[in-house]
Design an enzyme around this catalytic site. Structure first.
Site, PDB file in Angstrom:
ATOM      1  N   LYS A  44      15.423 -18.181  -2.238  1.00  0.00           N
ATOM      2  CA  LYS A  44      14.941 -17.763  -2.308  1.00  0.00           C
ATOM      3  C   LYS A  44      14.599 -18.244  -4.266  1.00  0.00           C
ATOM      4  CE  LYS A  44      13.080 -13.625  -4.589  1.00  0.00           C
ATOM      5  NZ  LYS A  44      12.000 -12.782  -4.242  1.00  0.00           N
TER       6      LYS A  44
ATOM      7  N   TRP B  11      21.525 -14.397 -26.693  1.00  0.00           N
ATOM      8  CA  TRP B  11      21.090 -16.350 -26.669  1.00  0.00           C
ATOM      9  C   TRP B  11      20.675 -16.701 -27.793  1.00  0.00           C
ATOM     10  CZ3 TRP B  11      19.677 -17.240 -20.916  1.00  0.00           C
ATOM     11  CH2 TRP B  11      19.697 -18.878 -20.923  1.00  0.00           C
TER      12      TRP B  11
ATOM     13  N   GLU C 211      -1.635 -15.038   1.677  1.00  0.00           N
ATOM     14  CA  GLU C 211       0.002 -14.409   1.494  1.00  0.00           C
ATOM     15  C   GLU C 211       0.091 -13.397   2.256  1.00  0.00           C
ATOM     16  OE1 GLU C 211       2.135 -15.501  -1.047  1.00  0.00           O
ATOM     17  OE2 GLU C 211       3.034 -12.955  -0.624  1.00  0.00           O
TER      18      GLU C 211
ATOM     19  N   ARG D 255      18.900 -10.710 -18.424  1.00  0.00           N
ATOM     20  CA  ARG D 255      18.015 -11.179 -19.463  1.00  0.00           C
ATOM     21  C   ARG D 255      18.404 -12.576 -19.995  1.00  0.00           C
ATOM     22  NH1 ARG D 255      14.552  -7.273 -21.695  1.00  0.00           N
ATOM     23  NH2 ARG D 255      14.554  -8.355 -23.237  1.00  0.00           N
TER      24      ARG D 255
ATOM     25  N   LYS E 206       3.766 -14.313   4.479  1.00  0.00           N
ATOM     26  CA  LYS E 206       4.933 -13.787   4.709  1.00  0.00           C
ATOM     27  C   LYS E 206       4.960 -13.542   6.334  1.00  0.00           C
ATOM     28  CE  LYS E 206       5.842 -12.975   1.513  1.00  0.00           C
ATOM     29  NZ  LYS E 206       4.759 -13.307  -0.113  1.00  0.00           N
TER      30      LYS E 206
ATOM     31  N   CYS F 234      17.536 -11.483 -25.565  1.00  0.00           N
ATOM     32  CA  CYS F 234      18.687 -10.601 -26.080  1.00  0.00           C
ATOM     33  C   CYS F 234      18.384  -8.854 -25.378  1.00  0.00           C
ATOM     34  CB  CYS F 234      19.276 -10.973 -27.488  1.00  0.00           C
ATOM     35  SG  CYS F 234      18.888 -11.997 -28.347  1.00  0.00           S
TER      36      CYS F 234
ATOM     37  N   ASN G 272      16.548  -8.408 -31.696  1.00  0.00           N
ATOM     38  CA  ASN G 272      16.413  -9.551 -30.499  1.00  0.00           C
ATOM     39  C   ASN G 272      14.928 -10.105 -31.116  1.00  0.00           C
ATOM     40  OD1 ASN G 272      15.130 -10.677 -29.010  1.00  0.00           O
ATOM     41  ND2 ASN G 272      14.393  -8.522 -27.343  1.00  0.00           N
ATOM     42  N   GLY G 273      14.938 -11.792 -31.254  1.00  0.00           N
ATOM     43  CA  GLY G 273      13.528 -11.672 -32.025  1.00  0.00           C
ATOM     44  C   GLY G 273      14.206 -12.996 -33.296  1.00  0.00           C
TER      45      GLY G 273
ATOM     46  N   GLU H  78       7.403 -16.694   6.650  1.00  0.00           N
ATOM     47  CA  GLU H  78       8.287 -16.388   6.635  1.00  0.00           C
ATOM     48  C   GLU H  78       9.890 -15.653   6.588  1.00  0.00           C
ATOM     49  OE1 GLU H  78       7.793 -17.312   1.223  1.00  0.00           O
ATOM     50  OE2 GLU H  78       6.785 -15.205   2.056  1.00  0.00           O
TER      51      GLU H  78
ATOM     52  N   HIS I  67     -16.223 -22.913  11.079  1.00  0.00           N
ATOM     53  CA  HIS I  67     -16.717 -25.133  10.601  1.00  0.00           C
ATOM     54  C   HIS I  67     -15.243 -25.387  11.439  1.00  0.00           C
ATOM     55  CE1 HIS I  67     -19.362 -24.919   7.298  1.00  0.00           C
ATOM     56  NE2 HIS I  67     -19.078 -24.188   6.662  1.00  0.00           N
TER      57      HIS I  67
HETATM   58  C1  G6P Z   1      10.448 -20.020  -2.773  1.00  0.00           C
HETATM   59  C2  G6P Z   1      10.192 -18.352  -2.354  1.00  0.00           C
HETATM   60  C3  G6P Z   1       9.102 -18.670  -2.336  1.00  0.00           C
HETATM   61  C4  G6P Z   1       8.731 -17.923  -3.927  1.00  0.00           C
HETATM   62  C5  G6P Z   1       8.488 -19.651  -4.238  1.00  0.00           C
HETATM   63  C6  G6P Z   1       8.097 -19.741  -5.439  1.00  0.00           C
HETATM   64  O1  G6P Z   1       9.696 -20.880  -1.776  1.00  0.00           O
HETATM   65  O2  G6P Z   1      11.004 -18.600  -1.473  1.00  0.00           O
HETATM   66  O3  G6P Z   1       9.156 -17.024  -1.922  1.00  0.00           O
HETATM   67  O4  G6P Z   1       6.961 -17.667  -3.610  1.00  0.00           O
HETATM   68  O5  G6P Z   1       9.370 -20.359  -3.880  1.00  0.00           O
HETATM   69  O6  G6P Z   1       9.221 -19.528  -6.018  1.00  0.00           O
HETATM   70  P1  G6P Z   1       8.846 -19.389  -7.444  1.00  0.00           P
HETATM   71  O7  G6P Z   1      10.114 -17.703  -8.146  1.00  0.00           O
HETATM   72  O8  G6P Z   1       8.702 -20.313  -8.566  1.00  0.00           O
HETATM   73  O9  G6P Z   1       7.842 -17.123  -7.733  1.00  0.00           O
END
Ligand code: G6P
Length: 643
Positions: free
Chosen positions: A638, A83, A513, A33, A517, A5, A109-110, A520, A536
């Site tokens: 996303k 919620w 990572e 939320r 990036k 909530c 909330n809770g 992507e 290797h």
């Molecule tokens: C998708 C997004 C990534 C993200 C991954 C996991 O592939 O494009 O940016 O890292 O999902 O998403 P999550 O919401 O579970 O962290």
């Protein structure tokens, strides 16, 4: 089931429309939320009883109901998005809940775990219930306490109130202290009474509450985002504290009614969290929000004795002590955060930690039982691969703890416990601030497990935490130096077709990572390798001009440092163009690196939170220089809600 909530409150001097506006604005800010009904109560010296309006569905329904009703001007207001947990999402179950005489209103909330026996007791005393909620129990308990002539007003001053109102507010304050002592479970409460229209009394245990200071007014919210449009001067409320808020004062006491001095902080960054706020892209904005994302994730985590408490974490300590293995499941960036976390959790807690891509986990017939703690990491909380992995884990009897950035999301709801990252909404598809917030959250979890399982002494944990708290400022320092990264990125944007990232130990997932990036958003082929693996295979890729990023460990770990410096030498001798991320003062890299990006010194395990920043900035700048859509890269979503 977790309750997500949202709570908002406002207290001012003169009746106006402001309380309604502030509370509705705040509830809108907390919409992320998740909720299924909403309500508001307004109080003023001219009203015999607070005016309460509630509606099922979205806030727009509540606003329509408010427009249809005759809404009086008010001095104070409390609001809530609910919620449903105890009872369906109906108007009767929506908050605020009201006392029998209609004068006292409360939002919550809770979950009150001992609601059933308390309800039976109140029924026997003649109280009638109009909802199925546990919250109504608390309203009646407060009402009962207030009706007791022997209730002793809280013994202190509440500045900003007139004599009679002050006395009544001190009684309500005392009643809240008395009632909270009887409750088992978690709560944030905001209470208002017709007789004290310039006061909100609040209380918190294992559920969030933050206050904001204004001029002749004060704000309350589940999250500073609730009032960030109005106030940036926030006040932290600790575990088991009770607060009286008047237009000019915030009086915080502990569970015994003893005044405490709360920690104050500034929430500048929050104001435009879900807007671009002048940044050209969301990604750039989110990269720059990382000091706050990490700071907010770490905030409010100590109890009165200085021990680490994780509010949202509801797996009994005995269960956490019996765990003999942890498996982290996640996808994409979140999985790299998990890989970083493994080093810390194994080191601190001495339990084996596996990290598995969620979509692989389920199909390899993993060894999972009731002694396995499965940790799901997800920004969205809606990644189907991760959802399926936790369902599988629970079927096998494992406890699932999720680290999510989206309260109320499916993963949060289907887990036994949730630890929230407070990164704020992340809009850019490529994850940045969620990554650093996830690492910070896993560190809190690791330290908490070490505390509960007795692997570390309290003072050791405090030492780790203190150093962790210095990281947000260090991230800021790295961001302040980002121009040099941008210059390199601009120069490379056109010609780079392949980039290699090397890291070792905790920097290995950082290297992956960094490569992710670049893939992507800049559509450049990139790979992250463990630096030790270079010889290797990957070294065969090195030719004249090949860009290689190398993340160098702290020189205070000479056994690792020297080996990575030697990797720089090896690739540089074969013609690679080397971009080195190294600690301040580490001059050993100068002779071999073409470019050095500096990060402040930090403990080994915390360095990933700094080292990833130049890599994020680099990818973002290359994509920008190439004229690409940084926030919405091609083919990507996303939140991937299919397997
Ligand atoms: C998708 C997004 C990534 C993200 C991954 C996991 O592939 O494009 O940016 O890292 O999902 O998403 P999550 O919401 O579970 O962290």
């Amino acid at each position: 089931m977790k309750v997500m909530c949202g709570i908002v409150g406002y207290v001012s001097k003169q009746p106006s429309e402001q309380p309604r506006t502030v509370v509705i604005d705040g509830l809108k800010r907390l919409e992320y939320r998740g909720y299924d009904s909403a309500g508001i109560a307004l109080a003023s010296p001219d009203l015999e009883k607070p005016c309460v309006v509630k509606a099922v569905g979205k806030l727009s329904s509540l606003e329509r109901a408010l427009d249809a009703a005759e809404i009086p001007l008010a001095t104070s207001a409390i609001g809530h998005t609910r919620w449903a947990t105890h009872g369906e999402p109906t108007v009767a179950n929506a908050h605020p809940h009201v006392s029998s005489d209609g004068k006292l209103v409360l939002v919550h909330n809770g979950i009150i775990e001992n609601a059933a026996p308390l309800k039976a007791e109140l029924r026997a005393a003649g109280y009638q219930f109009t909802s199925e909620t546990d919250t109504e129990v608390v309203v009646h308990l407060l009402e009962q306490a207030l009706s007791n002539d022997e209730l002793f007003p809280w013994d202190g001053e509440l500045p900003g109130l007139d004599g009679d109102e002050e006395l009544k507010a001190r009684r309500l304050f005392a009643a809240m202290l008395e009632v909270t002592r009887r409750l088992v479970g978690g709560y944030t409460f905001l209470a208002m009474h017709a007789d004290v229209p310039h006061t909100v009394i609040a209380a918190r245990r294992s559920s969030p509450l933050v206050l904001g200071r204004g001029e002749d007014c004060n704000y309350l919210g589940s999250d500073p985002l609730a009032f960030a449009d109005y106030s940036t001067d926030a006040v932290e409320i600790g575990q088991d504290q009770v607060v009286a808020v008047t237009p000019t004062a915030i009086v915080v006491v502990d569970e015994d009614g003893i005044p405490v001095t709360p920690r104050e902080f500034t929430v500048d960054f929050l104001r435009d969290r879900a807007n671009k706020d002048g940044w050209p892209t969301y990604m750039e904005k989110e990269i720059n929000e990382q000091p706050r994302a990490v700071r907010d994730t770490l905030a409010n985590r100590l109890d009165r004795k200085g021990a680490l408490t994780l509010d949202e974490l509801r797996i009994p300590e005995s269960v956490l002590r019996s765990v003999d293995k942890a498996i982290i499941v996640a996808c994409g960036t979140a999985a790299y955060a998990g890989q970083v976390a493994r080093y810390a959790i194994e080191h601190w807690c001495r339990i084996p930690v596996e990290v598995e891509l969620a979509h692989e986990f389920r199909y390899r017939d993993p060894i999972v039982n009731e002694k396995t703690l499965v940790i799901a990491i997800s920004q969205s909380g809606e990644t189907m691969d991760t959802i399926m992995a936790i369902r599988h884990a629970r079927e096998q009897g494992a406890r699932v703890l999720s680290i999510v950035n989206t309260p109320g999301s499916t993963i949060a709801r289907e887990s036994d416990a949730v630890l929230l990252t407070h990164a704020g909404p992340e809009i850019a598809v490529a994850s940045t601030k969620a990554f650093t917030a996830q690492i910070a959250a896993t560190y809190l979890l690791g330290l908490y497990l070490a505390q509960v399982r007795g692997n570390k002494y309290l003072d050791e944990i405090q030492d780790y935490l203190e150093k962790l708290q210095t990281i947000p400022d260090k991230i800021r320092t790295v961001l302040d130096r980002a121009d040099s990264v941008r210059q390199v990125a601009d120069a490379m944007a056109e010609e780079a077709t392949s980039v290699i990232f090397l890291g070792r130990h905790v920097a290995y997932p950082v290297a992956m990572e960094g490569a992710l990036k670049l893939k992507e958003i800049a559509y450049i082929h990139a790979e992250g390798f463990a630096a030790g693996e270079l010889k290797h295979g990957p070294i065969a890729l090195i030719e004249e001009g090949q860009p290689v990023f190398i993340i160098v460990p702290t020189p205070r770990r000479p056994e690792l440092h020297q080996k990575v410096v030697s990797a720089i030498q090896q690739v540089s001798a074969r013609g690679a163009k080397t971009f080195v991320v190294a600690e301040d003062g580490d001059h050993s890299v100068n002779d071999f690196a073409d470019v050095v990006f500096r990060v402040p010194a930090a403990p080994t395990l915390y360095l990933p939170l700094l080292q990833v920043i130049p890599l994020q900035v680099f990818a973002c700048e290359v994509a920008t220089a190439k004229g690409l859509d940084v926030d919405q890269p091609r083919n990507l979503a996303k939140s991937v809600t299919v397997e």
